[in-house]
Design an enzyme around this catalytic site. Structure first.
Site, PDB file in Angstrom:
ATOM      1  N   THR A 170       0.829  -1.213   0.000  1.00 16.91           N
ATOM      2  CA  THR A 170       0.000   0.000   0.000  1.00 16.91           C
ATOM      3  C   THR A 170       0.863   1.263   0.000  1.00 16.91           C
ATOM      4  O   THR A 170       1.980   1.245   0.511  1.00 16.91           O
ATOM      5  CB  THR A 170      -0.836  -0.033   1.299  1.00 16.91           C
ATOM      6  OG1 THR A 170      -1.780  -1.061   1.178  1.00 16.91           O
ATOM      7  CG2 THR A 170      -1.532   1.269   1.595  1.00 16.91           C
ATOM      8  N   ARG A 198     -14.670  -6.042   0.787  1.00 16.08           N
ATOM      9  CA  ARG A 198     -13.929  -5.773   2.033  1.00 16.08           C
ATOM     10  C   ARG A 198     -13.306  -4.369   1.995  1.00 16.08           C
ATOM     11  O   ARG A 198     -12.745  -3.947   0.990  1.00 16.08           O
ATOM     12  CB  ARG A 198     -12.838  -6.828   2.211  1.00 16.08           C
ATOM     13  CG  ARG A 198     -11.944  -6.623   3.446  1.00 16.08           C
ATOM     14  CD  ARG A 198     -10.644  -5.907   3.119  1.00 16.08           C
ATOM     15  NE  ARG A 198      -9.736  -5.854   4.254  1.00 16.08           N
ATOM     16  CZ  ARG A 198      -8.605  -5.151   4.259  1.00 16.08           C
ATOM     17  NH1 ARG A 198      -8.248  -4.457   3.208  1.00 16.08           N
ATOM     18  NH2 ARG A 198      -7.843  -5.141   5.323  1.00 16.08           N
ATOM     19  N   VAL A 199     -13.423  -3.651   3.085  1.00 17.18           N
ATOM     20  CA  VAL A 199     -12.812  -2.330   3.179  1.00 17.18           C
ATOM     21  C   VAL A 199     -11.820  -2.353   4.332  1.00 17.18           C
ATOM     22  O   VAL A 199     -12.165  -2.767   5.444  1.00 17.18           O
ATOM     23  CB  VAL A 199     -13.879  -1.235   3.428  1.00 17.18           C
ATOM     24  CG1 VAL A 199     -13.226   0.129   3.567  1.00 17.18           C
ATOM     25  CG2 VAL A 199     -14.901  -1.223   2.290  1.00 17.18           C
ATOM     26  N   GLY A 200     -10.600  -1.942   4.075  1.00 12.31           N
ATOM     27  CA  GLY A 200      -9.579  -1.926   5.126  1.00 12.31           C
ATOM     28  C   GLY A 200      -9.501  -0.572   5.807  1.00 12.31           C
ATOM     29  O   GLY A 200     -10.453   0.214   5.780  1.00 12.31           O
ATOM     30  N   ASP A 201      -8.354  -0.307   6.403  1.00  8.94           N
ATOM     31  CA  ASP A 201      -8.195   0.930   7.172  1.00  8.94           C
ATOM     32  C   ASP A 201      -7.847   2.139   6.290  1.00  8.94           C
ATOM     33  O   ASP A 201      -8.114   3.278   6.670  1.00  8.94           O
ATOM     34  CB  ASP A 201      -7.083   0.765   8.210  1.00  8.94           C
ATOM     35  CG  ASP A 201      -5.746   0.467   7.540  1.00  8.94           C
ATOM     36  OD1 ASP A 201      -5.722  -0.372   6.611  1.00  8.94           O
ATOM     37  OD2 ASP A 201      -4.733   1.066   7.938  1.00  8.94           O
ATOM     38  N   THR A 221      -0.132   1.776   7.550  1.00  9.49           N
ATOM     39  CA  THR A 221      -0.082   0.633   6.644  1.00  9.49           C
ATOM     40  C   THR A 221       0.143  -0.630   7.461  1.00  9.49           C
ATOM     41  O   THR A 221       0.804  -0.605   8.486  1.00  9.49           O
ATOM     42  CB  THR A 221       1.026   0.791   5.577  1.00  9.49           C
ATOM     43  OG1 THR A 221       1.149  -0.444   4.864  1.00  9.49           O
ATOM     44  CG2 THR A 221       2.370   1.145   6.185  1.00  9.49           C
ATOM     45  N   GLY A 222      -0.439  -1.708   6.993  1.00 10.86           N
ATOM     46  CA  GLY A 222      -0.346  -2.971   7.725  1.00 10.86           C
ATOM     47  C   GLY A 222      -1.681  -3.679   7.643  1.00 10.86           C
ATOM     48  O   GLY A 222      -2.511  -3.361   6.779  1.00 10.86           O
ATOM     49  N   GLY A 224      -5.145  -4.152   8.022  1.00  6.20           N
ATOM     50  CA  GLY A 224      -6.072  -3.043   8.209  1.00  6.20           C
ATOM     51  C   GLY A 224      -7.071  -3.175   9.342  1.00  6.20           C
ATOM     52  O   GLY A 224      -7.376  -2.193  10.028  1.00  6.20           O
TER      53      GLY A 224
END
Ligand code: ASP
Length: 300
Positions: A170, A198-201, A221-222, A224
């Site tokens: 990312t 799916r939605v991450g951070d 980043t990582g 999420g």
């Protein structure tokens, strides 16, 4: 007042023995090109928001990173791209599930500038991008051979993975401009083999992305989900504002909280005084920082 800029190209395992000299050179060239783009804006008195946007566009276009072309693939074998921007005056633009807009961060910027909404999701994102005149591409254009092979390798296990075992991740940026304005942004394909939708951070304001001129700008980043559970980016700001912590202490504490929730990764952050920090607790984090007369790029 002087300017400060930090960028990231993802955090993760990043084993040293998994990267050859060419891959390291390519990633570092991408980080340097992104710093160049941001520095051009900041060095000529431009805004933090413009610097963050332009730095992220460069990283979206660099195929080795998990954003734009070359982003990781979801379970259906295609990309679903997320991006967000926030400036320190609390203007926000976020998009999730983008499939055909070449530069998702430019679409996030359109949402921010338009100001009616803070987030668009799903088919409406690309439709609105077309209306705003943003370049559209065939969804297959985003898919690289390396990402198809990666999905084939891990997809059968049914797991969902962070993308940085052997490739870069990312992308994001934070900046303070000479006027004291802060901004943060992220752009990503998310996690390998993620569920559709799916939605991450990264596009979640306060989770992976946050900026406020009184405190700091943060891009995470990582993995999420733990970053969202920890409200990581916003919590760093709260710890500065309400508990009087320094940016470095606040970021370290929040990364420890993310770890307690089962996640690893890192953040890049800048505070109202222009202090930059780039802590991570994963094997590596692709990153770069710049200030007048100073520049640093690193992976481990
Ligand atoms: N944080 C991103 C996500 O969970 C992944 C990454 O940072 O590489 O979608």
């Amino acid at each position: 007042m002087s300017w400060s800029l930090a960028i990231h190209g993802g955090a993760g395992l990043v084993r040293r023995d998994s990267l050859g000299p060419d891959e390291i050179r390519t990633a570092e060239a991408g980080l340097n090109a992104a710093l160049d783009a941001g520095v051009r804006v900041l060095g000529s008195g431009g805004t933090a928001l413009d610097a963050v946007t332009e730095a992220i566009v460069v990283l979206e276009e660099w195929p080795c990173f998990n954003a734009g072309r070359g982003a990781v693939l979801a379970e259906h074998g295609g990309v679903e791209l997320d991006a967000a921007l926030m400036d320190g005056g609390r203007r926000v633009g976020a998009v999730t599930g983008v499939r055909s807009t070449r530069n998702p961060v430019r679409l996030a910027r359109e949402v921010l500038e338009d100001g009616h909404h803070v987030m668009l999701a799903g088919p409406g994102t690309d439709r609105w991008a077309r209306l705003r005149g943003l370049e559209q591409v065939d969804p297959a254009w985003f898919v690289t051979t390396a990402r198809s092979e990666q999905l084939a390798r891990v997809g059968g296990s049914g797991g969902v993975y962070l993308d940085h075992d052997d490739v870069t991740g990312t992308v994001g940026a934070v900046a303070r401009d000479v006027h004291g304005g802060l901004a943060a942004g992220n752009s990503t394909g998310g996690m390998v083999n993620k569920r559709q939708g799916r939605v991450g951070d990264s596009p979640v304001i306060g989770g992976g992305t946050f900026a406020w001129n009184r405190t700091c700008a943060v891009a995470a980043t990582g993995h999420g989900e733990p970053f969202v559970r920890a409200c990581a980016a916003h919590r760093i700001s709260d710890l500065i504002e309400l508990a009087g912590l320094s940016l470095a202490d606040a970021a370290d504490r929040v990364l420890a909280e993310v770890r307690e929730l089962g996640g690893t990764g890192g953040v890049i952050a800048v505070d109202a005084q222009g202090t930059l920090v780039t802590p991570f607790d994963s094997g590596g984090m692709y990153r770069g920082t710049a200030r007048p007369g100073e520049r640093h790029v690193a992976i481990w």
